[in-house]
Design a protein around this motif. Structure first.
Motif, PDB file in Angstrom:
ATOM      1  N   VAL A 141      -2.699   0.848  -3.392  1.00 20.51           N
ATOM      2  CA  VAL A 141      -1.719  -0.094  -3.991  1.00 20.51           C
ATOM      3  C   VAL A 141      -0.926   0.408  -5.015  1.00 20.51           C
ATOM      4  O   VAL A 141      -1.564   0.751  -6.133  1.00 20.51           O
ATOM      5  CB  VAL A 141      -2.103  -1.501  -4.274  1.00 20.51           C
ATOM      6  CG1 VAL A 141      -1.203  -2.382  -4.996  1.00 20.51           C
ATOM      7  CG2 VAL A 141      -2.970  -2.166  -3.164  1.00 20.51           C
ATOM      8  N   TYR A 142       0.509   0.465  -5.253  1.00 18.57           N
ATOM      9  CA  TYR A 142       1.209   1.004  -6.160  1.00 18.57           C
ATOM     10  C   TYR A 142       1.909  -0.150  -6.707  1.00 18.57           C
ATOM     11  O   TYR A 142       2.817  -0.910  -6.026  1.00 18.57           O
ATOM     12  CB  TYR A 142       1.910   2.139  -5.971  1.00 18.57           C
ATOM     13  CG  TYR A 142       3.004   2.451  -6.686  1.00 18.57           C
ATOM     14  CD1 TYR A 142       2.838   3.211  -7.791  1.00 18.57           C
ATOM     15  CD2 TYR A 142       4.522   2.060  -6.933  1.00 18.57           C
ATOM     16  CE1 TYR A 142       3.833   3.442  -8.860  1.00 18.57           C
ATOM     17  CE2 TYR A 142       5.457   2.294  -7.482  1.00 18.57           C
ATOM     18  CZ  TYR A 142       5.095   3.234  -8.877  1.00 18.57           C
ATOM     19  OH  TYR A 142       6.111   3.363  -9.766  1.00 18.57           O
ATOM     20  N   CYS A 143       1.792  -0.343  -7.999  1.00 19.38           N
ATOM     21  CA  CYS A 143       2.560  -1.598  -8.718  1.00 19.38           C
ATOM     22  C   CYS A 143       4.025  -1.023  -9.416  1.00 19.38           C
ATOM     23  O   CYS A 143       3.879   0.027 -10.013  1.00 19.38           O
ATOM     24  CB  CYS A 143       1.696  -2.113  -9.886  1.00 19.38           C
ATOM     25  SG  CYS A 143       0.533  -3.260  -9.139  1.00 19.38           S
ATOM     26  N   GLY A 144       5.205  -1.444  -8.877  1.00 25.61           N
ATOM     27  CA  GLY A 144       6.245  -0.960  -9.215  1.00 25.61           C
ATOM     28  C   GLY A 144       6.577  -1.324 -10.526  1.00 25.61           C
ATOM     29  O   GLY A 144       6.048  -1.944 -11.500  1.00 25.61           O
ATOM     30  N   GLU A 145       8.121  -1.018 -11.147  1.00 27.82           N
ATOM     31  CA  GLU A 145       8.476  -1.559 -12.451  1.00 27.82           C
ATOM     32  C   GLU A 145       9.337  -2.474 -12.578  1.00 27.82           C
ATOM     33  O   GLU A 145       9.573  -3.083 -13.524  1.00 27.82           O
ATOM     34  CB  GLU A 145       9.273  -0.097 -13.111  1.00 27.82           C
ATOM     35  CG  GLU A 145       8.501   1.029 -12.729  1.00 27.82           C
ATOM     36  CD  GLU A 145       9.149   2.263 -13.137  1.00 27.82           C
ATOM     37  OE1 GLU A 145      10.316   2.242 -13.583  1.00 27.82           O
ATOM     38  OE2 GLU A 145       8.687   3.416 -13.391  1.00 27.82           O
TER      39      GLU A 145
END
Length: 216
Positions: A141-145
Protein backbone atom coordinates in the motif's frame (compact mmCIF):
# COMPACT_ATOMS: atom_id res chain seq x y z
CA UNK A 1 12.28 -15.44 -2.34
CA UNK A 2 12.16 -14.37 1.32
CA UNK A 3 12.81 -10.80 2.49
CA UNK A 4 16.14 -11.81 4.03
CA UNK A 5 17.24 -13.48 0.81
CA UNK A 6 16.29 -10.42 -1.21
CA UNK A 7 18.23 -8.03 0.98
CA UNK A 8 21.37 -10.16 0.64
CA UNK A 9 20.94 -10.16 -3.10
CA UNK A 10 22.58 -6.80 -3.81
CA UNK A 11 23.46 -5.87 -7.37
CA UNK A 12 26.83 -7.42 -8.11
CA UNK A 13 26.25 -10.61 -6.12
CA UNK A 14 23.09 -11.76 -7.86
CA UNK A 15 23.47 -15.42 -8.86
CA UNK A 16 21.62 -14.99 -12.16
CA UNK A 17 23.58 -15.29 -15.39
CA UNK A 18 25.28 -12.08 -16.46
CA UNK A 19 23.65 -10.24 -19.35
CA UNK A 20 25.11 -7.40 -21.38
CA UNK A 21 22.57 -5.01 -19.87
CA UNK A 22 23.39 -6.11 -16.33
CA UNK A 23 27.11 -5.81 -16.97
CA UNK A 24 26.57 -2.25 -18.21
CA UNK A 25 24.57 -1.34 -15.12
CA UNK A 26 27.23 -2.73 -12.79
CA UNK A 27 29.94 -0.91 -14.71
CA UNK A 28 27.98 2.35 -14.58
CA UNK A 29 27.42 2.11 -10.82
CA UNK A 30 31.08 1.33 -10.17
CA UNK A 31 32.12 4.26 -12.35
CA UNK A 32 29.62 6.55 -10.62
CA UNK A 33 31.06 5.75 -7.19
CA UNK A 34 34.64 6.18 -8.40
CA UNK A 35 33.76 9.52 -10.02
CA UNK A 36 31.92 10.69 -6.91
CA UNK A 37 34.87 9.73 -4.71
CA UNK A 38 37.24 11.71 -6.94
CA UNK A 39 34.96 14.76 -6.99
CA UNK A 40 34.43 14.81 -3.22
CA UNK A 41 38.12 14.32 -2.43
CA UNK A 42 39.10 17.23 -4.69
CA UNK A 43 39.79 20.62 -3.02
CA UNK A 44 36.51 22.30 -2.13
CA UNK A 45 34.51 19.16 -2.85
CA UNK A 46 31.40 18.32 -0.82
CA UNK A 47 29.02 15.40 -1.11
CA UNK A 48 25.70 16.94 -2.23
CA UNK A 49 26.75 19.16 -5.19
CA UNK A 50 29.37 16.65 -6.29
CA UNK A 51 26.76 13.88 -6.32
CA UNK A 52 24.68 15.89 -8.78
CA UNK A 53 27.79 16.65 -10.83
CA UNK A 54 28.65 12.95 -11.03
CA UNK A 55 25.05 12.10 -11.93
CA UNK A 56 25.13 14.63 -14.78
CA UNK A 57 28.36 13.17 -16.13
CA UNK A 58 26.88 9.68 -16.04
CA UNK A 59 24.01 10.79 -18.28
CA UNK A 60 26.53 11.78 -20.92
CA UNK A 61 28.54 8.58 -20.59
CA UNK A 62 25.58 6.16 -20.53
CA UNK A 63 22.79 7.62 -22.71
CA UNK A 64 21.09 4.21 -22.98
CA UNK A 65 20.62 4.06 -19.21
CA UNK A 66 19.11 7.54 -19.30
CA UNK A 67 16.39 6.16 -21.60
CA UNK A 68 15.35 3.66 -18.90
CA UNK A 69 13.53 6.40 -16.99
CA UNK A 70 10.80 6.41 -19.66
CA UNK A 71 10.55 2.62 -19.83
CA UNK A 72 7.23 1.07 -18.88
CA UNK A 73 7.66 -2.20 -17.02
CA UNK A 74 10.87 -3.92 -16.02
CA UNK A 75 14.38 -2.66 -16.79
CA UNK A 76 16.70 -5.07 -18.59
CA UNK A 77 19.60 -6.04 -16.36
CA UNK A 78 17.79 -5.41 -13.07
CA UNK A 79 16.28 -8.31 -11.12
CA UNK A 80 13.81 -8.56 -8.27
CA UNK A 81 15.78 -8.35 -5.03
CA UNK A 82 18.55 -6.11 -6.34
CA UNK A 83 19.52 -3.61 -3.64
CA UNK A 84 20.93 -0.11 -3.99
CA UNK A 85 22.60 2.10 -1.41
CA UNK A 86 20.97 5.38 -2.39
CA UNK A 87 18.19 6.88 -4.43
CA UNK A 88 20.84 8.49 -6.62
CA UNK A 89 21.94 5.01 -7.73
CA UNK A 90 18.40 4.14 -8.80
CA UNK A 91 18.28 7.43 -10.72
CA UNK A 92 21.63 6.90 -12.47
CA UNK A 93 20.47 3.59 -13.96
CA UNK A 94 16.94 4.82 -14.71
CA UNK A 95 15.12 2.49 -12.32
CA UNK A 96 13.55 5.51 -10.57
CA UNK A 97 14.54 8.91 -11.95
CA UNK A 98 13.25 11.18 -9.18
CA UNK A 99 15.56 12.03 -6.27
CA UNK A 100 12.88 13.56 -4.04
CA UNK A 101 9.37 12.57 -5.10
CA UNK A 102 8.34 8.95 -4.66
CA UNK A 103 6.56 8.58 -8.01
CA UNK A 104 8.24 8.78 -11.40
CA UNK A 105 5.99 10.35 -14.05
CA UNK A 106 6.21 10.12 -17.83
CA UNK A 107 3.86 11.17 -20.61
CA UNK A 108 1.82 8.24 -21.89
CA UNK A 109 2.40 7.79 -25.60
CA UNK A 110 -0.75 5.81 -26.21
CA UNK A 111 -2.44 8.73 -27.91
CA UNK A 112 -3.91 10.83 -25.08
CA UNK A 113 -0.63 12.23 -23.68
CA UNK A 114 -1.86 11.84 -20.09
CA UNK A 115 0.90 11.46 -17.47
CA UNK A 116 1.39 7.96 -16.08
CA UNK A 117 3.50 6.50 -13.28
CA UNK A 118 6.31 4.10 -14.14
CA UNK A 119 7.87 3.59 -10.69
CA UNK A 120 7.20 4.23 -7.02
CA UNK A 121 9.42 4.25 -3.93
CA UNK A 122 7.68 2.73 -0.91
CA UNK A 123 9.35 4.12 2.22
CA UNK A 124 8.64 2.19 5.41
CA UNK A 125 9.07 3.70 8.86
CA UNK A 126 7.40 5.77 11.56
CA UNK A 127 7.32 8.84 9.33
CA UNK A 128 5.29 6.94 6.72
CA UNK A 129 2.59 5.16 8.77
CA UNK A 130 0.24 4.63 5.83
CA UNK A 131 2.72 2.75 3.66
CA UNK A 132 2.52 -1.03 4.00
CA UNK A 133 4.56 -3.96 2.73
CA UNK A 134 2.57 -7.15 3.14
CA UNK A 135 4.39 -10.39 4.14
CA UNK A 136 6.03 -11.96 1.11
CA UNK A 137 5.78 -8.75 -0.86
CA UNK A 138 2.80 -9.87 -2.95
CA UNK A 139 0.85 -6.78 -1.89
CA UNK A 140 1.74 -3.26 -0.81
CA UNK A 141 0.00 0.00 0.00
CA UNK A 142 1.45 3.34 -1.07
CA UNK A 143 -0.01 6.51 0.42
CA UNK A 144 0.03 9.41 -2.00
CA UNK A 145 0.48 13.13 -1.52
CA UNK A 146 -2.85 14.58 -2.63
CA UNK A 147 -5.15 15.63 0.21
CA UNK A 148 -8.93 15.84 0.13
CA UNK A 149 -11.15 18.44 1.74
CA UNK A 150 -13.61 17.92 4.58
CA UNK A 151 -16.48 15.66 3.68
CA UNK A 152 -14.40 14.04 0.93
CA UNK A 153 -15.61 16.64 -1.55
CA UNK A 154 -13.48 18.50 -4.07
CA UNK A 155 -10.80 15.85 -3.98
CA UNK A 156 -7.52 17.34 -5.12
CA UNK A 157 -5.10 14.90 -6.63
CA UNK A 158 -1.41 15.68 -6.78
CA UNK A 159 0.41 15.14 -10.08
CA UNK A 160 1.86 11.93 -8.65
CA UNK A 161 -1.54 10.61 -7.55
CA UNK A 162 -3.05 11.48 -10.93
CA UNK A 163 -0.29 9.56 -12.71
CA UNK A 164 -0.87 6.52 -10.48
CA UNK A 165 -4.59 6.57 -11.22
CA UNK A 166 -3.92 6.91 -14.95
CA UNK A 167 -1.64 3.87 -14.78
CA UNK A 168 -4.36 1.94 -12.97
CA UNK A 169 -6.99 2.90 -15.55
CA UNK A 170 -4.69 1.76 -18.37
CA UNK A 171 -3.63 -1.43 -16.56
CA UNK A 172 0.02 -0.34 -16.68
CA UNK A 173 2.50 -2.09 -14.34
CA UNK A 174 4.66 0.03 -12.03
CA UNK A 175 8.16 -0.72 -10.77
CA UNK A 176 8.21 -0.77 -6.96
CA UNK A 177 11.29 0.01 -4.88
CA UNK A 178 11.09 -0.61 -1.13
CA UNK A 179 13.08 1.49 1.33
CA UNK A 180 13.33 0.80 5.05
CA UNK A 181 13.71 4.19 6.77
CA UNK A 182 14.88 2.69 10.08
CA UNK A 183 18.65 2.98 10.25
CA UNK A 184 20.77 2.40 7.14
CA UNK A 185 18.70 2.96 4.01
CA UNK A 186 18.63 0.36 1.26
CA UNK A 187 16.50 0.60 -1.85
CA UNK A 188 15.34 -2.85 -2.91
CA UNK A 189 13.66 -3.53 -6.24
CA UNK A 190 10.50 -5.52 -5.48
CA UNK A 191 9.29 -6.07 -9.04
CA UNK A 192 6.24 -4.97 -11.04
CA UNK A 193 2.93 -4.10 -9.40
CA UNK A 194 -0.49 -3.01 -10.58
CA UNK A 195 -2.87 -0.82 -8.60
CA UNK A 196 -6.04 -2.76 -7.84
CA UNK A 197 -7.87 -0.18 -5.72
CA UNK A 198 -7.66 3.42 -4.51
CA UNK A 199 -9.16 4.64 -1.25
CA UNK A 200 -9.13 7.71 0.98
CA UNK A 201 -7.40 7.37 4.35
CA UNK A 202 -9.69 9.26 6.74
CA UNK A 203 -7.07 9.93 9.41
CA UNK A 204 -4.84 12.17 7.31
CA UNK A 205 -7.11 12.59 4.30
CA UNK A 206 -4.79 11.26 1.63
CA UNK A 207 -5.13 8.66 -1.09
CA UNK A 208 -3.93 5.10 -0.55
CA UNK A 209 -3.05 2.92 -3.53
CA UNK A 210 -3.36 -0.82 -2.99
CA UNK A 211 -1.07 -2.74 -5.34
CA UNK A 212 -0.46 -6.39 -6.19
CA UNK A 213 2.66 -7.92 -7.70
CA UNK A 214 2.50 -9.19 -11.28
CA UNK A 215 4.92 -11.31 -13.27
CA UNK A 216 7.93 -9.59 -14.82
Amino acid sequence: MSDSEKEKNALGSNPISESAERATIKQALNQFHKMLEDFVSAPGGSACPQTMKAKTEMKKMYPDLKKNKNTIGSIKGISVGDAFGSRTETSVIGLHKELITDVNIVVHRGGDLDPIATSVVLILGSNYPGNEYKPGGCELVYCGEGRVSDGHKDKKLSAEDTALINSKDRDIPIRAIRCDDTGYKRYIYEGLYKTVSVKVVKVNMIYAFCMKRVEE
